[in-house]
Write a protein that holds these residues in place. Structure first.
Motif, PDB file in Angstrom:
ATOM      1  N   ASP A 174       0.829  -1.202   0.000  1.00  0.00           N
ATOM      2  CA  ASP A 174       0.000   0.000   0.000  1.00  0.00           C
ATOM      3  C   ASP A 174       0.868   1.259   0.000  1.00  0.00           C
ATOM      4  O   ASP A 174       2.034   1.225   0.380  1.00  0.00           O
ATOM      5  N   VAL A 209     -12.431   0.648   1.725  1.00  0.00           N
ATOM      6  CA  VAL A 209     -12.202  -0.795   1.649  1.00  0.00           C
ATOM      7  C   VAL A 209     -13.062  -1.535   2.662  1.00  0.00           C
ATOM      8  O   VAL A 209     -13.556  -2.627   2.399  1.00  0.00           O
ATOM      9  N   ILE A 258      -9.103   2.381  -1.416  1.00  0.00           N
ATOM     10  CA  ILE A 258      -8.580   1.764  -2.635  1.00  0.00           C
ATOM     11  C   ILE A 258      -9.086   2.552  -3.835  1.00  0.00           C
ATOM     12  O   ILE A 258     -10.232   3.017  -3.846  1.00  0.00           O
ATOM     13  N   ASP A 299      -6.919   0.105  -8.551  1.00  0.00           N
ATOM     14  CA  ASP A 299      -6.936  -0.999  -7.595  1.00  0.00           C
ATOM     15  C   ASP A 299      -5.727  -0.953  -6.671  1.00  0.00           C
ATOM     16  O   ASP A 299      -5.157  -1.984  -6.320  1.00  0.00           O
ATOM     17  N   MET A 326      -4.173   0.610  -2.936  1.00  0.00           N
ATOM     18  CA  MET A 326      -4.634   1.080  -1.642  1.00  0.00           C
ATOM     19  C   MET A 326      -3.758   2.199  -1.102  1.00  0.00           C
ATOM     20  O   MET A 326      -2.570   2.275  -1.405  1.00  0.00           O
TER      21      MET A 326
END
Length: 338
Positions: A116, A141, A162, A167, A169
């Protein structure tokens, strides 16, 4: 060729002394499996670069190098997207963890696996940052109302977001440890002493990066990914040294965590640290047992030790009554420790 004990110490030895990595087929299988499980195979691939290894191993290592390079590019692009989303807000965007390492061109970023995007913003601007990121295409999320409320009331970050198209995060922090934790780092000092990378993006100062790495490893988590996090610490100390680190750690209430990180990094990776931070003491041996808890297939071992660290990670983050309520709620929802 030699056969060695197939736990996490096999990976430690390969990272610390690449030239000594001479293994039979089972040894190579174990090393690669453990490196994958610890999410440090990219770093291992760069450490072993140029060495004479079996052809199948060479292919796997080359694939790992290509994969982390793609991850590096994606991480930097995601940081740029966050910068653009917050560009007109005057909110300082401070990169954390792996993205900061690669954006800053640090040795800790070489081969680093990056998941992330983690950023730090002032707490008083948290709602503004949240609104701007939602406008820019990020979505929540966690639909669970308990998790959402728990994050907002007690955690050191917003519930994770996200991006609906990419796609990817993002975790938006306002400090580096949960608000329920016994240790309360000085978030304002972290921000005030951050270092500019480029217009709109910053990273923590080197001592504060080390404090954050130690906090994440010992004062917040259950040591999952601990060998990778200790490698980060090894690289950061190797690049920046420890001048002023003790004082900065005390400011943030992290003197114990930083000292333990230095001791274990020295013990495992041979990190050059002051004499006061050498030699194992207290529960250090138990930490080493937890850090090395993998078998030759990369599977977790020492279940009781892992469970103890899982419970510990929660106990140091919240008072006992809150911990019992939280663990009961998570258990009812089917959560199990890794």
């Amino acid at each position: 060729m030699e056969r060695v004990v197939t736990d996490g110490l096999l990976l430690v030895r390969a990272l610390r002394e690449p030239l000594s990595t001479r293994l039979d087929a089972d040894g190579w299988t174990a090393l690669l499996a453990i490196a994958r499980a610890e999410q440090i195979i990219g770093t291992l691939a760069f450490r072993l670069g140029g060495l004479d290894v079996p052809a199948p191993v060479a292919r796997i290592l080359e694939e790992a190098r290509q994969s982390v390079e793609q991850g590096r590019v994606a991480a930097l692009w995601e940081a740029e997207m966050a910068r653009r989303a917050l560009a007109n807000s005057a909110i300082p965007v401070i990169l954390l963890k792996g993205t900061a390492f690669v954006a800053g061109g640090l040795s800790a970023g070489v081969g680093r696996s990056i998941g992330d995007l983690d950023i730090l913003v002032p707490r008083e601007r948290l709602e503004d940052a949240e609104a701007l990121l939602l406008q820019a295409g990020w979505e929540w999320v966690k639909p669970d109302t308990y998790d959402d409320a728990y994050y907002r009331r007690w955690m050191h970050e917003l519930p994770p977001l996200i991006h609906r198209e990419r796609d990817r995060m993002i975790d938006v922090h306002h400090t580096i440890l949960p608000l329920t934790a016994r240790i309360r780092p000085d978030a304002e000092a972290l921000i005030a002493h951050s270092v500019a990378l480029q217009p709109g993006l910053r990273m923590l100062s080197p001592p504060d990066m080390l404090c954050h790495a130690a906090a994440h490893l010992f004062a917040d988590g259950e040591l999952a990914g601990g060998l990778r996090n200790l490698w980060d610490i090894h690289c950061l100390i190797g690049e920046f040294g420890t001048d002023g680190l003790r004082e900065r750690a005390e400011l943030h209430g992290l003197g114990g965590a930083v000292a333990r990180a230095a001791r274990l990094s020295h013990a495992l990776y041979g990190t050059e640290v002051p004499a006061a931070w050498r030699g194992l003491r207290g529960a250090d041996a138990l930490y080493l047992r937890r850090l090395a808890a993998r078998d030759g297939w990369g599977r977790p071992t020492r279940r009781i030790t892992r469970l103890a660290f899982y419970v510990r990670s929660h106990f140091i983050r919240m008072p006992l009554a809150m911990l019992l309520r939280h663990l009961w709620t998570k258990w009812r929802k089917g959560h199990v420790p890794r």
